[in-house]
Design a protein around this motif. Structure first.
Motif, PDB file in Angstrom:
ATOM      1  N   THR A 363      -7.841 -29.008   6.489  1.00 50.91           N
ATOM      2  CA  THR A 363      -6.944 -29.042   5.542  1.00 50.91           C
ATOM      3  C   THR A 363      -5.805 -29.025   6.217  1.00 50.91           C
ATOM      4  N   ARG A 364      -6.180 -28.168   7.655  1.00 49.51           N
ATOM      5  CA  ARG A 364      -4.552 -28.075   8.809  1.00 49.51           C
ATOM      6  C   ARG A 364      -4.390 -29.281   8.841  1.00 49.51           C
ATOM      7  N   ALA A 365      -5.908 -30.174   9.708  1.00 48.66           N
ATOM      8  CA  ALA A 365      -5.538 -31.396  10.163  1.00 48.66           C
ATOM      9  C   ALA A 365      -4.831 -32.021   9.448  1.00 48.66           C
ATOM     10  N   ASP A 366      -5.346 -32.516   8.617  1.00 52.61           N
ATOM     11  CA  ASP A 366      -4.788 -33.146   7.421  1.00 52.61           C
ATOM     12  C   ASP A 366      -3.141 -32.915   7.204  1.00 52.61           C
ATOM     13  N   ILE A 367      -2.547 -31.840   6.894  1.00 50.09           N
ATOM     14  CA  ILE A 367      -1.358 -31.891   6.565  1.00 50.09           C
ATOM     15  C   ILE A 367       0.068 -31.791   7.738  1.00 50.09           C
ATOM     16  N   ASP A 368      -1.173 -31.327   9.068  1.00 53.20           N
ATOM     17  CA  ASP A 368      -0.113 -32.255  10.746  1.00 53.20           C
ATOM     18  C   ASP A 368      -0.648 -33.608  10.712  1.00 53.20           C
ATOM     19  N   ALA A 369      -0.831 -34.313  10.057  1.00 53.41           N
ATOM     20  CA  ALA A 369      -1.268 -35.712  10.463  1.00 53.41           C
ATOM     21  C   ALA A 369      -0.200 -36.224   9.148  1.00 53.41           C
ATOM     22  N   SER A 370      -0.193 -36.050   8.346  1.00 52.22           N
ATOM     23  CA  SER A 370       0.273 -36.329   6.926  1.00 52.22           C
ATOM     24  C   SER A 370       2.436 -36.169   7.821  1.00 52.22           C
ATOM     25  N   GLY A 371       2.068 -35.244   8.118  1.00 51.18           N
ATOM     26  CA  GLY A 371       3.762 -35.181   8.057  1.00 51.18           C
ATOM     27  C   GLY A 371       4.589 -34.574   6.900  1.00 51.18           C
ATOM     28  N   LEU A 372       3.611 -34.048   6.192  1.00 52.96           N
ATOM     29  CA  LEU A 372       3.988 -33.847   5.316  1.00 52.96           C
ATOM     30  C   LEU A 372       4.490 -32.266   5.279  1.00 52.96           C
ATOM     31  N   ILE A 373       5.070 -31.407   4.476  1.00 51.85           N
ATOM     32  CA  ILE A 373       5.693 -29.702   4.649  1.00 51.85           C
ATOM     33  C   ILE A 373       4.792 -29.280   3.698  1.00 51.85           C
ATOM     34  N   ALA A 374       4.211 -28.671   3.938  1.00 49.72           N
ATOM     35  CA  ALA A 374       2.813 -27.703   2.943  1.00 49.72           C
ATOM     36  C   ALA A 374       2.125 -25.990   3.642  1.00 49.72           C
ATOM     37  N   PRO A 375       2.492 -25.073   3.473  1.00 51.76           N
ATOM     38  CA  PRO A 375       2.027 -24.314   3.457  1.00 51.76           C
ATOM     39  C   PRO A 375       0.920 -23.974   2.978  1.00 51.76           C
ATOM     40  N   ILE A 376      -0.244 -23.181   3.446  1.00 50.05           N
ATOM     41  CA  ILE A 376      -0.994 -23.087   2.795  1.00 50.05           C
ATOM     42  C   ILE A 376      -1.510 -21.675   2.741  1.00 50.05           C
ATOM     43  N   VAL A 377      -1.695 -21.317   1.398  1.00 49.52           N
ATOM     44  CA  VAL A 377      -1.668 -19.839   1.170  1.00 49.52           C
ATOM     45  C   VAL A 377      -3.819 -20.038   0.364  1.00 49.52           C
ATOM     46  N   GLY A 378      -3.991 -19.007  -0.049  1.00 48.98           N
ATOM     47  CA  GLY A 378      -4.959 -18.274  -1.101  1.00 48.98           C
ATOM     48  C   GLY A 378      -5.259 -16.643  -1.341  1.00 48.98           C
ATOM     49  N   HIS A 379      -6.127 -16.562  -2.179  1.00 53.14           N
ATOM     50  CA  HIS A 379      -7.052 -16.128  -2.746  1.00 53.14           C
ATOM     51  C   HIS A 379      -8.708 -16.504  -1.895  1.00 53.14           C
ATOM     52  N   VAL A 380      -8.108 -15.808  -0.530  1.00 51.44           N
ATOM     53  CA  VAL A 380      -9.832 -16.271   0.124  1.00 51.44           C
ATOM     54  C   VAL A 380     -10.413 -15.772   0.219  1.00 51.44           C
ATOM     55  N   GLY A 381     -10.669 -14.538  -0.582  1.00 52.40           N
ATOM     56  CA  GLY A 381     -12.018 -13.870  -0.916  1.00 52.40           C
ATOM     57  C   GLY A 381     -13.361 -14.336  -1.690  1.00 52.40           C
ATOM     58  N   ASP A 382     -12.625 -15.546  -1.940  1.00 54.03           N
ATOM     59  CA  ASP A 382     -13.988 -16.078  -3.091  1.00 54.03           C
ATOM     60  C   ASP A 382     -13.600 -17.739  -3.245  1.00 54.03           C
ATOM     61  N   GLY A 383     -12.830 -17.965  -1.784  1.00 55.86           N
ATOM     62  CA  GLY A 383     -13.039 -18.855  -1.073  1.00 55.86           C
ATOM     63  C   GLY A 383     -12.282 -20.225  -1.512  1.00 55.86           C
ATOM     64  N   ASN A 384     -10.950 -18.965  -2.426  1.00 58.02           N
ATOM     65  CA  ASN A 384     -10.430 -20.253  -3.138  1.00 58.02           C
ATOM     66  C   ASN A 384      -9.558 -20.514  -2.362  1.00 58.02           C
ATOM     67  N   PHE A 385      -8.541 -21.477  -1.976  1.00 59.06           N
ATOM     68  CA  PHE A 385      -6.509 -21.966  -1.336  1.00 59.06           C
ATOM     69  C   PHE A 385      -6.641 -22.539  -1.797  1.00 59.06           C
ATOM     70  N   HIS A 386      -5.002 -22.793  -1.257  1.00 61.49           N
ATOM     71  CA  HIS A 386      -3.534 -23.561  -2.052  1.00 61.49           C
ATOM     72  C   HIS A 386      -3.056 -24.412  -0.630  1.00 61.49           C
ATOM     73  N   THR A 387      -2.714 -25.399  -1.530  1.00 66.05           N
ATOM     74  CA  THR A 387      -1.578 -26.209  -0.219  1.00 66.05           C
ATOM     75  C   THR A 387      -0.491 -26.722  -1.321  1.00 66.05           C
ATOM     76  N   VAL A 388       1.187 -26.065  -0.259  1.00 60.72           N
ATOM     77  CA  VAL A 388       1.976 -26.015  -1.539  1.00 60.72           C
ATOM     78  C   VAL A 388       2.325 -28.011  -0.781  1.00 60.72           C
ATOM     79  N   ILE A 389       2.360 -28.650  -1.677  1.00 61.00           N
ATOM     80  CA  ILE A 389       2.842 -30.512  -0.695  1.00 61.00           C
ATOM     81  C   ILE A 389       4.297 -30.142  -1.382  1.00 61.00           C
ATOM     82  N   LEU A 390       5.124 -30.206  -0.434  1.00 59.56           N
ATOM     83  CA  LEU A 390       6.412 -30.612  -0.962  1.00 59.56           C
ATOM     84  C   LEU A 390       7.294 -31.788  -0.590  1.00 59.56           C
ATOM     85  N   VAL A 391       7.722 -32.311  -2.022  1.00 58.95           N
ATOM     86  CA  VAL A 391       7.473 -33.693  -2.352  1.00 58.95           C
ATOM     87  C   VAL A 391       9.101 -33.972  -3.008  1.00 58.95           C
TER      88      VAL A 391
END
Length: 468
Positions: A363-391
């Motif tokens: 996902t990090r590689a996809d964001i870098d390739a897209s040129g978009l601003i998209a921080p990654i956060v997540g409740h990773v203890g159960d495998g759940n994560f989010h990006t906030v794609i700014l548009v």
């Protein structure tokens, strides 16, 4: 997925307006300002105003609204606090917004049984404030101060889910008004039952499409004897995620493990006035006895050290922990603040814990390739994560790029045996992924349930199920 466009504004029948005015007086309104508030959520989708808004105070009043709407074929959309992220509360086919915010009483705290009965407009912060002095707390913490009715309707979870579960595990029973105006009571006070279909679980996560929740009985949990929190920086996101994977696989009963990437930390330092190292970080919290908390923390610190963890900062005092978690809860608005005037297109995938590092790294590689601003956060203890794609909400080409990025993230998660939404729900934002995730036979069963319980399609129409 692009939001379905609302049709032309409806003209509510005069007889309907007269009936609602007679029953609810000033709590029924056609005011444009009030309608505008109820036609806006935290998603990137365009606002869509309801035709009217009614503020209900009881199950009986909710049933009266449903009977009136059914008589005049007026769609019904439940509204809690408006914090949804997938367009759940946007009336894409017009109709009336039923606001539960004034049904906000804690009805019965049952300390001996570790449960409480609440109205749907009670928020999680309000509930925990009213539990002060009981030695108990309600652990489901999605970040926003959401209403419990909305949290049940979307099957919410949040930062504590890795230890305490989601709304699915913490709702014992509920009262709901169905599409025909009848009132049902599901579940009970017993901690387990094998009696009949599990209607409680059917309604949890149904997003107001099968019934309107007007009362909930939820589990409470003892306040831990000791609590400790910490943050730790890492050289890269994958190292942080590998620390999470090993922590979970070792069976360490950590209460919270939250991931923020370096861009998110930068946003937090600006918005929340923190001074964290601008590198990928994990936020930890440990609950238990003083001895068990210390043991958990030392073990996790050792694991983090194997993956290059730096600057373990411990927060033992309540005020320090509050400061730490207040910053974590600021993530969404801190991210939005990186680009003033933008809206956030949030992703919400969840994958098996063994695939988490692969999924986050790709996902990090996809964001870098897209040129978009998209921080990654997540409740990773159960495998759940989010990006906030700014548009830019006015830039259709940029929104299309963001949606393409979202599709890649979701499709990868599905390929890994995951889901398109770990906690935010479907609304209409993720309808396009339902067929891929569940398959046509399962979707048809869902349609049959919807037709059986809401044959006129009046409850939050246009949500969850893909068209067809």
């Amino acid at each position: 997925m692009t939001a379905p466009q609302p049709g032309a504004p409806r003209t509510l029948p005069a007889a309907f307006i007269d009936a609602m005015n007679a029953r609810f007086g000033a709590r029924f309104t056609l005011s444009e300002a009030v309608r505008a508030h109820h036609g806006h959520d935290e998603s990137h989708f365009p606002d869509a105003l309801p035709d009217a808004v009614v503020f209900v105070h009881s199950t009986e009043e909710t049933a009266a609204v449903v009977h009136c709407c059914r008589a005049f074929a007026v769609p019904i959309i439940a509204f809690g606090t408006g914090s949804s992220l997938e367009g759940h509360i946007l009336p894409v086919r017009g109709g009336i917004s039923v606001d539960f915010s004034e049904m906000n009483k804690v009805l019965d705290i049952r300390v001996a049984d570790l449960d409480v009965v609440v109205q749907p407009g009670v928020t999680r912060k309000q509930l925990n404030a009213e539990l002060h002095g009981t030695g108990l707390f309600f652990p489901i913490d999605p970040g926003a101060d959401a209403s419990l009715g909305g949290m049940a309707a979307t099957r919410a979870s949040g930062t504590n889910a890795v230890r305490y579960g989601t709304m699915r595990e913490n709702v014992l029973g509920l009262t709901a008004v169905m599409a025909d105006g009848s009132v049902i009571h599901t579940g009970g006070r017993a901690r387990k039952s094998s009696a009949g279909y599990d209607l409680t679980r059917l309604l949890i996560g149904s997003e107001g499409t099968l019934g309107l929740i007007t009362e909930l009985a939820v589990r409470l949990h003892p306040l831990p004897e000791a609590v400790s929190a910490a943050v730790c920086a890492f050289p890269d996101v994958v190292s942080a995620v590998n620390t999470v994977i090993q922590t979970i696989q070792l069976g360490i009963p950590v209460a919270r493990i939250e991931l923020v990437d370096d861009l998110t930390v930068k946003a937090l330092n600006r918005y929340s006035k923190t001074s964290l190292r601008e590198a990928p970080m994990l936020f930890f919290e440990f609950h238990g006895t003083p001895a068990s908390v210390e043991e958990q923390a030392r073990t996790v610190q050792d694991v983090a050290g194997e993956y290059g963890g730096l600057d373990f900062e411990w927060a033992h005092r309540p005020e320090d922990r509050s400061r730490l978690w207040a910053a974590r809860h600021d993530v969404y608005f801190a991210s939005i603040n990186l680009r003033p005037g933008c809206r956030g297109l949030t992703t919400d995938v969840c994958v098996p814990i063994s695939r988490l590092a692969d999924c986050v790294g790709a996902t990090r590689a996809d964001i870098d390739a897209s040129g978009l601003i998209a921080p990654i956060v997540g409740h990773v203890g159960d495998g759940n994560f989010h990006t906030v794609i700014l548009v830019d909400p006015h830039d259709e080409a940029e929104i299309a790029r963001a949606e393409a990025l979202n599709r890649r993230i979701v499709e990868r998660a599905l390929d890994m045996g995951g889901t398109c939404t770990g906690e935010h729900g479907i609304g209409f934002g993720k309808q396009g992924f339902m067929l891929r995730e569940h398959g046509a036979p399962a979707i048809e069963v869902m349609r049959q349930i919807k037709r059986a319980l809401d044959p006129d399609d009046l409850l939050n129409p246009g949500k969850i199920l893909p068209p067809g």
